[in-house]
Design a protein around this motif. Structure first.
Motif, PDB file in Angstrom:
ATOM      1  N   THR A 241       5.453  -3.282  -8.041  1.00 27.68           N
ATOM      2  CA  THR A 241       4.618  -3.958  -7.048  1.00 27.68           C
ATOM      3  C   THR A 241       5.191  -3.667  -5.666  1.00 27.68           C
ATOM      4  O   THR A 241       6.381  -3.875  -5.434  1.00 27.68           O
ATOM      5  CB  THR A 241       4.576  -5.473  -7.279  1.00 27.68           C
ATOM      6  OG1 THR A 241       4.076  -5.732  -8.598  1.00 27.68           O
ATOM      7  CG2 THR A 241       3.674  -6.146  -6.258  1.00 27.68           C
ATOM      8  N   THR A 242       4.342  -3.177  -4.781  1.00 20.82           N
ATOM      9  CA  THR A 242       4.765  -2.832  -3.425  1.00 20.82           C
ATOM     10  C   THR A 242       3.901  -3.578  -2.423  1.00 20.82           C
ATOM     11  O   THR A 242       2.668  -3.593  -2.549  1.00 20.82           O
ATOM     12  CB  THR A 242       4.647  -1.316  -3.171  1.00 20.82           C
ATOM     13  OG1 THR A 242       5.482  -0.622  -4.106  1.00 20.82           O
ATOM     14  CG2 THR A 242       5.095  -0.958  -1.760  1.00 20.82           C
ATOM     15  N   ARG A 243       4.532  -4.178  -1.443  1.00 21.48           N
ATOM     16  CA  ARG A 243       3.812  -4.840  -0.359  1.00 21.48           C
ATOM     17  C   ARG A 243       4.263  -4.251   0.958  1.00 21.48           C
ATOM     18  O   ARG A 243       5.463  -4.220   1.264  1.00 21.48           O
ATOM     19  CB  ARG A 243       4.054  -6.343  -0.350  1.00 21.48           C
ATOM     20  CG  ARG A 243       3.240  -7.076   0.728  1.00 21.48           C
ATOM     21  CD  ARG A 243       3.567  -8.561   0.756  1.00 21.48           C
ATOM     22  NE  ARG A 243       2.688  -9.276   1.668  1.00 21.48           N
ATOM     23  CZ  ARG A 243       2.875  -9.351   2.991  1.00 21.48           C
ATOM     24  NH1 ARG A 243       3.917  -8.729   3.546  1.00 21.48           N
ATOM     25  NH2 ARG A 243       2.038 -10.014   3.758  1.00 21.48           N
ATOM     26  N   THR A 248       0.143  -4.856  13.967  1.00 23.17           N
ATOM     27  CA  THR A 248      -0.944  -4.974  14.942  1.00 23.17           C
ATOM     28  C   THR A 248      -2.024  -3.940  14.698  1.00 23.17           C
ATOM     29  O   THR A 248      -3.090  -4.017  15.274  1.00 23.17           O
ATOM     30  CB  THR A 248      -0.390  -4.798  16.351  1.00 23.17           C
ATOM     31  OG1 THR A 248       0.272  -3.530  16.438  1.00 23.17           O
ATOM     32  CG2 THR A 248       0.621  -5.888  16.682  1.00 23.17           C
ATOM     33  N   VAL A 249      -1.730  -2.949  13.826  1.00 22.48           N
ATOM     34  CA  VAL A 249      -2.692  -1.862  13.611  1.00 22.48           C
ATOM     35  C   VAL A 249      -3.428  -2.029  12.291  1.00 22.48           C
ATOM     36  O   VAL A 249      -4.633  -1.869  12.208  1.00 22.48           O
ATOM     37  CB  VAL A 249      -1.963  -0.501  13.645  1.00 22.48           C
ATOM     38  CG1 VAL A 249      -2.945   0.628  13.369  1.00 22.48           C
ATOM     39  CG2 VAL A 249      -1.272  -0.310  14.986  1.00 22.48           C
ATOM     40  N   ASP A 250      -2.692  -2.355  11.222  1.00 22.71           N
ATOM     41  CA  ASP A 250      -3.285  -2.423   9.886  1.00 22.71           C
ATOM     42  C   ASP A 250      -3.065  -3.788   9.260  1.00 22.71           C
ATOM     43  O   ASP A 250      -2.133  -4.506   9.605  1.00 22.71           O
ATOM     44  CB  ASP A 250      -2.656  -1.353   8.977  1.00 22.71           C
ATOM     45  CG  ASP A 250      -2.868   0.043   9.507  1.00 22.71           C
ATOM     46  OD1 ASP A 250      -1.864   0.770   9.622  1.00 22.71           O
ATOM     47  OD2 ASP A 250      -4.014   0.393   9.801  1.00 22.71           O
ATOM     48  N   ASP A 251      -3.951  -4.121   8.322  1.00 24.58           N
ATOM     49  CA  ASP A 251      -3.740  -5.306   7.509  1.00 24.58           C
ATOM     50  C   ASP A 251      -2.688  -4.984   6.437  1.00 24.58           C
ATOM     51  O   ASP A 251      -2.329  -3.830   6.221  1.00 24.58           O
ATOM     52  CB  ASP A 251      -5.054  -5.730   6.845  1.00 24.58           C
ATOM     53  CG  ASP A 251      -6.086  -6.192   7.856  1.00 24.58           C
ATOM     54  OD1 ASP A 251      -7.274  -5.954   7.598  1.00 24.58           O
ATOM     55  OD2 ASP A 251      -5.681  -6.763   8.905  1.00 24.58           O
ATOM     56  N   ALA A 252      -2.219  -6.027   5.765  1.00 27.36           N
ATOM     57  CA  ALA A 252      -1.214  -5.833   4.720  1.00 27.36           C
ATOM     58  C   ALA A 252      -1.789  -4.980   3.588  1.00 27.36           C
ATOM     59  O   ALA A 252      -2.967  -5.084   3.234  1.00 27.36           O
ATOM     60  CB  ALA A 252      -0.745  -7.173   4.193  1.00 27.36           C
TER      61      ALA A 252
END
Length: 679
Positions: A241-243, A248-252
């Motif tokens: 699992t990678t988070r 400020t540019v992309d969502d998670a």
């Protein structure tokens, strides 16, 4: 700066290891022609638990594992024999087989050199033969342990082994369940630069691998020979699992990966000797496996989903004959046949829409045969000559989205020379033509949504062909120390690397042949006691390797190294026996100066990792108990990855984006207790 520090450490360790290679005190070692025999009492000072500890102590020998990825049997076997015969299975870890043999059950360890009459060396210059006692005995061992990572994760492990012998009849059972935190686990950051813009995101990856295995082995006399039967069930599960944190540019972004592999295998081997000079061997094995893959990536409104199912199998039959015409001349011949298959289905979806990928529906069938002829001749006491020839023929049929039928025929000659230059020095020279084997998984599409996208399958792959020259020198310092230096030069045709594959409007990276190349490798192995340095019972072992390769890049037309190869590899181990405490402790340093570069049509990835280490201590309690504690990378280990993404291909595009990933794995401590009875 970090690379310079790594090289400085490497050179310092090398000098220290060579300096430590001083003459040792006399031990119980016997010399016969082409064999060095280490009786069981040679190992008493290290109080070994099993045959694995004993083989590791043999100076000048390094265990080479069998290679399960090589189809067939002849080219996949390792360099360890058990009672004069190779293991029936090429998929079982040699170290695991050795650890199942209690030290009390070992009569001697033989180091067999090229030129030993009646021995098929299998292309190796040296073999280790573990000879077990034949008296009746029953032994069992149970082991339980727990590992804990510094980030709070805990993983259990357990093992049970049982063995019973009576003369030439033996039964061996083994059950194992193991789980560990994978090296992919770690926390760090991703820094991305695009033109004048730069942003940073957090990175958190957790990967857990769980492995189970059950094996059974049976040996008994049959028709004046020995029959061995084996069976195994294996399972391997990896969940990752990678988070990637919001910026400020992309969502998670969240990425979930799962690999689930199941395998079953049965095998049989029959060995018979005729009048002590002729050995007949016959073996057969059947293996079936299934791999299920699932990967999913979500980032804002974007969703990628990859599913793969692969079934594979291999059936092998082989007969071999070795005849010693005299003490100076012997012959060997073998005939092998194999049937292999792979059925692969995969699907890639982006935002609910299917994306066609070459190699997503593949059916492969291969029939392969190989004939081997060889000889070993000693024209003089200090010289050995080994000529040999292998003829290979295979036919591959493919169906699915890339139907194709092909056949290959290759002659693989080999000539090896060995010269004993006195009692302490041995020189070896060999020249051979090697033909690589196609990895059927390269025919099937795969994905690494976190590692850089989707890789297409390539049905047009050809095996690489290599002319290989090897020159080695081994120097013994007394009976307990050795230094070996090996230089290998490869001239390669049809180098396996990465190529560009176009499918409609989509462009994919895939495994492929990119022409001619060369590779030079220099390896050093040192094994020596440290008593001369006033470290009683101490011992050092170092293995260091330098590699340099060159190939013409198919995208830019310029020279570069072969993709995914490490220029430097090394490990250094120290151990010390403390008889008064009935204990052993040591330090293992690994991954010295390791780095590699991967080339794709639109990307270059540079990967490096910090030095890893393991500190261990083991204490014997009474006659039956052993307690072992380990600490691995206790303060974490750093990994770095730099991805240079091009606008277009690397030939005509400029670097559009540079992404640098840094993470640090958690340290791990473990405690294992083992009880063994009998032997």
């Amino acid at each position: 700066m970090r690379r310079n520090r790594h090289h400085a450490l490497l050179h310092a360790c090398l000098l220290a290891a060579v300096a430590c290679a001083l003459p040792a005190t006399a031990q119980t070692v016997g010399e016969v022609r082409s064999r060095t025999v280490y009786a069981a009492d040679y190992f008493e000072d290290i109080a070994p638990a099993n045959a694995y500890d004993m083989v590791l102590r043999v100076p000048g020998f390094t265990i080479v594992e069998s290679d399960a990825d090589v189809r067939g049997y002849a080219g996949a076997t390792g360099n360890v024999l058990f009672d004069g015969a190779r293991p029936t299975s090429k998929r079982e870890d040699t170290g695991a087989l050795l650890k199942r043999i209690p030290a009390r059950a070992v009569e001697r360890i033989e180091l067999i050199h090229a030129g030993a009459p009646g021995i098929d060396m299998g292309g190796y210059a040296v073999l280790a033969n573990v000879v077990r006692r034949s008296d009746a005995s029953t032994a069992w061992a149970a082991e339980v342990g727990l590992s804990a990572a510094t980030d709070g994760a805990t993983e259990p492990r357990a093992k049970f082994e049982y063995g019973r012998r009576r003369g030439d009849t033996a039964l061996d059972l083994s059950l194992k369940s193991d789980s560990e935190v994978d090296d992919d686990t770690g926390r760090g950051s991703i820094r991305t630069r695009e033109g004048a813009d730069m942003w940073r995101r957090s990175l958190d990856t957790r990967a857990i691998e769980r492995e189970q295995e059950a094996t059974v082995g049976w040996r008994q006399p049959l028709a004046s020979g020995r029959l061995s039967l084996t069976g195994a069930l294996r399972g391997d599960d990896v969940r990752t699992t990678t988070r990637i944190g919001a910026s400020t540019v992309d969502d998670a972004e969240r990425i979930h990966e799962r690999e689930r592999y199941r395998e079953a295998e049965i095998g049989a081997r029959f060995v018979r000797q005729f009048r002590g000079r002729t050995t007949f061997e016959a073996m057969a094995s059947v293996q079936r496996g299934r791999l299920d893959e699932l990967e999913r990536s979500r980032e804002g409104d974007d969703d990628e989903h990859f599913v793969g199912e692969t079934g594979s199998g291999e059936t092998i039959a082989r007969v071999g004959l070795t005849h010693a015409r005299s003490d100076t001349l012997s012959f060997n011949a073998a005939l092998e046949g194999a049937y292999n298959f792979l059925d692969g289905d995969s699907q890639l979806r982006e935002n609910g829409v299917d994306v066609p990928v070459p190699g997503s529906d593949v059916r492969i069938r291969e029939r392969r045969s190989e004939a081997t002829l060889g000889a070993t001749w000693s024209p003089a006491q200090d010289w050995t000559i080994e000529p040999g020839l292998r003829l290979e023929r295979s036919g591959i049929s493919q169906s699915g989205d890339s139907p194709l039928q092909r056949s290959f025929t290759y002659a693989k000659p080999r000539l090896a020379l060995r010269w004993n230059a006195g009692d302490a020095d041995e020189w070896r020279l060999s020249l051979a033509r090697e033909v690589g084997q196609l990895d059927f998984n390269d025919f099937v599409a795969s994905a690494s949504l976190d590692g850089g996208g989707v890789s297409a399958g390539n049905a047009g792959l050809e095996p690489d062909k290599t002319w290989r020259a090897v020159l080695s020198w081994e120097h013994r310092l007394g009976e307990d120390a050795a230094v070996s230096l090996v230089w290998t030069h490869d001239r390669i045709e049809d180098v396996m690397d990465r190529v560009l594959v176009v499918a409609g409007d989509d462009v994919f990276d895939a495994p492929g042949n990119i022409g001619r190349g060369r590779r030079d490798t220099l390896s050093l192995d040192v094994s020596a006691p440290l008593d001369a340095w006033r470290i009683a019972g101490g011992r050092i072992r170092a293995t260091l390797l330098w590699r340099d390769s060159r190939v013409t890049d198919p995208v830019t037309g310029r020279g570069r190294g072969i993709s995914d190869e490490k220029p430097v590899e090394g490990e250094i181990g120290f151990s010390q026996e403390l008889p008064a405490l009935r204990a052993t402790w040591g330090l293992q340093v690994e991954h010295i100066a390791e780095r590699k570069t991967k080339y794709r049509h639109d990307r270059v990835t540079h990967e490096s990792e910090d030095v890893g280490w393991t500190l261990f201590a083991e204490r014997r309690i009474g006659e039956h108990w052993r307690l072992r504690a380990e600490a691995t990378d206790l303060f974490g280990r750093g990994f770095s990855e730099r991805r240079e993404q091009y606008d277009g291909t690397r030939a005509d595009g400029a670097i559009e984006e540079i992404e640098t990933r840094r993470r640090r794995t958690p340290g791990v401590v473990s405690l294992t207790i083992r009880r063994s009875v009998g032997g």
